[in-house]
Design an enzyme around this catalytic site. Sequence first.
Site, PDB file in Angstrom:
ATOM      1  N   LYS A  60      -4.081  -0.182   3.672  1.00  0.00           N
ATOM      2  CA  LYS A  60      -3.159   0.009   2.553  1.00  0.00           C
ATOM      3  C   LYS A  60      -3.955   0.307   1.289  1.00  0.00           C
ATOM      4  CE  LYS A  60       0.598  -2.575   0.229  1.00  0.00           C
ATOM      5  NZ  LYS A  60       1.294  -3.885   0.217  1.00  0.00           N
ATOM      6  N   SER A 135       6.280  -3.381   0.795  1.00  0.00           N
ATOM      7  CA  SER A 135       5.549  -2.291   0.183  1.00  0.00           C
ATOM      8  C   SER A 135       4.494  -1.651   1.085  1.00  0.00           C
ATOM      9  CB  SER A 135       4.867  -2.774  -1.096  1.00  0.00           C
ATOM     10  OG  SER A 135       3.908  -3.774  -0.805  1.00  0.00           O
ATOM     11  N   SER A 159       5.832  -8.020   2.095  1.00  0.00           N
ATOM     12  CA  SER A 159       5.386  -6.628   2.226  1.00  0.00           C
ATOM     13  C   SER A 159       4.650  -6.255   3.503  1.00  0.00           C
ATOM     14  CB  SER A 159       4.525  -6.241   1.032  1.00  0.00           C
ATOM     15  OG  SER A 159       5.353  -5.909  -0.044  1.00  0.00           O
TER      16      SER A 159
END
Length: 409
Positions: A60, A135, A159
């Site tokens: 990420k 996210s 997330s």
Amino acid sequence: MIDTLRLTAEEAAGLLERGELSGTELTRAYLDAIEERDEELHAYLHVAGESGEAVPVALKDVITTKGVPTTAGSRILEGYVPVFDSTVAARCKEAGLPLLGKTNLDEFAMGSSTENSAFGPSRNPWDPERVPGGSSGGSAVAVAGGLAPWALGTDTGGSVKQPAALCGIVGLRPTYGTVSRYGIVAFASSLDQVGPLTKTVRDCARLYALIAGRDPCDSTTVELPAPVEVPRAEDLAGVRIGVPREMNEAEGIDAGVTERVQAAIRLAEDLGAEVEEASLPRSVEYGLACYYLVAPAEASSNLARYDGVRYGHRAEVDGDLTTLYERTRWEGFGAEPKRRILLGTYALSAGYYEAYYGQAQKVRTVIAQEHAAAFERFDVLVSPTSPTVAFRIGEKAENPLAMYLSDLL
Ligand code: GLN
């Protein structure tokens, strides 16, 4: 021909170990898949395409990578190339895992759909009209869509778990303190954790074992009490499962979601687990409100470091230092970080501090105690992760409250 859509990281490791495939061929297969589908799915912000002796990983884009752009999904960090590795990136490197690329996310990890990315949304590989969750949406899309064998995300308030749920893969939010946050772009420091997104629980255990453990660079980390074991699904005898009533019967949970969770609970029971009703009344009633005070408060403090002086974007101004800060932040931050900075600053301001932040801290303690009591009785608590299946792109984008409500569980 390698079917990256089905191949697990464990199987990929087997192919490499037995010499049936080279590291270059393995990476090539993922790069081909990326070329074929990522224009539509947009899992990646940056493709590094490294190959090596082990199974490549996607990270990420809040995970700092030396020499590789790290944007946190924000214009304010556009062009920032870190000069150091985060501890989790370094551990992946030490274990020989090549970097496949950096994945898309909601700006500064603030969101539940990846629509808050400054670089455009990611799409759910099972239905590109729907969100992948967020996210860590890009990491979930990469794994579910066959664009990475496994990936890391971060979880502050769901997330990792939520995008994993919406994409039908495994996501783990590890216990706070078990994984280092050194070099992770900070959102809410008392909550942020790094966790794996994988196709199987076995892959998840492997990746978690690789990144977990004490790190002198993050004083909140602890040594793991025992080595991570790969769980055996065929025998759950002696495992005590609690099913919190309020989290399974909360308003707004889709019937289909409940049905699947109930089926999983029955399966666990068939495998020998003891299943009993549990209760976490305060956690569900106050959890979301508490989170949306604590997290923005910490974010407003953490995001103060983006001032146009040290990293990323700097506004062109003909004025004093304050004007430089203001213009840089105005241009660099998207709507959601601005909203959170405002909410957090308000919750921390003189005169309101006790009523909002102070009160939320007390409620947080109550919620923690409620969980601790439940874990005295149960090894595992089961509930849906998300009240709904993946929603349509655009469905909640203009309504922050509706988006926040998807974090209820
Ligand atoms: N959806 C949550 C939020 O918007 C989760 C964020 C996270 O875990 N990073 O704050």
